[in-house]
Every structure is written in C-alpha cells, then in structure tokens.
Design a protein around this motif. Structure first.
Motif, mmCIF file in Angstrom:
data_model
loop_
_atom_site.group_PDB
_atom_site.id
_atom_site.type_symbol
_atom_site.label_atom_id
_atom_site.label_comp_id
_atom_site.label_asym_id
_atom_site.label_seq_id
_atom_site.Cartn_x
_atom_site.Cartn_y
_atom_site.Cartn_z
ATOM 1 N N TRP A 25 0.799 -1.208 0.000
ATOM 2 C CA TRP A 25 0.000 0.000 0.000
ATOM 3 C C TRP A 25 0.841 1.273 0.000
ATOM 4 C CZ3 TRP A 25 -1.166 4.115 3.252
ATOM 5 C CH2 TRP A 25 -2.323 4.824 2.906
ATOM 6 N N ALA A 26 0.672 2.078 -1.039
ATOM 7 C CA ALA A 26 1.328 3.393 -1.168
ATOM 8 C C ALA A 26 2.845 3.324 -1.008
ATOM 9 C CB ALA A 26 0.730 4.388 -0.173
ATOM 10 N N GLY A 27 3.422 2.171 -1.311
ATOM 11 C CA GLY A 27 4.871 2.031 -1.186
ATOM 12 C C GLY A 27 5.365 1.997 0.244
ATOM 13 N N ARG A 28 4.454 1.778 1.190
ATOM 14 C CA ARG A 28 4.843 1.762 2.609
ATOM 15 C C ARG A 28 5.211 0.385 3.113
ATOM 16 N NH1 ARG A 28 0.593 4.777 6.110
ATOM 17 N NH2 ARG A 28 1.929 3.880 7.700
ATOM 18 N N THR A 29 4.935 -0.650 2.321
ATOM 19 C CA THR A 29 5.327 -1.998 2.727
ATOM 20 C C THR A 29 6.092 -2.669 1.594
ATOM 21 O OG1 THR A 29 3.322 -3.108 1.934
ATOM 22 C CG2 THR A 29 3.269 -2.250 4.184
ATOM 23 N N LEU A 30 6.986 -3.544 1.976
ATOM 24 C CA LEU A 30 7.739 -4.351 1.021
ATOM 25 C C LEU A 30 7.789 -5.755 1.594
ATOM 26 C CD1 LEU A 30 9.425 -4.573 -1.561
ATOM 27 C CD2 LEU A 30 11.425 -3.938 -0.206
ATOM 28 N N GLY A 31 7.244 -6.706 0.848
ATOM 29 C CA GLY A 31 7.191 -8.080 1.320
ATOM 30 C C GLY A 31 7.762 -9.039 0.296
#
Length: 58
Positions: A25-31
């Motif tokens: 979401w919105a570049g706020r997470t990286l998995g």
C-alpha cells in the motif's frame, strides 16, 4: 527500503527468494517470500511509517 529489507532478512536469518519482492500500500510496505535456515516457508514484510503513526493502522 530494499536495503532495510535485506538487513531485516539478515538479522532474522531468513533467505528471501530472489526477484520476488512485492510493494504494498502506497509504497509503505515491502514483502517477499522467504525460507528459514531449516527450509520452512516464511514471509518477510517491512513497513515504513512516520514515528508518530507507528502504532496506528496502516
């Protein structure tokens, strides 16, 4: 974020599958899918948020 994700993987002693990182979401997470040292599947997700929002909803 990619560098911090790699540091988190190293600190948690997991191996992230190469080329399979997913931005959230919105570049706020990286998995990314990962494996533990014993080969068990895992998921490593890093969240970036302002300090005053760290305990709130994403």
């Amino acid at each position: 974020m990619r560098a911090r994700h790699a540091l988190a993987a190293q600190a948690l002693d997991v191996r992230v599958e190469p080329g399979r990182k997913f931005w959230g979401w919105a570049g706020r997470t990286l998995g990314a899918p990962a494996r533990t040292t014993t080969g068990q599947p895992a998921w490593l997700r890093l969240v970036s948020a302002p300090e005053d929002k760290a305990s709130g909803k994403l």
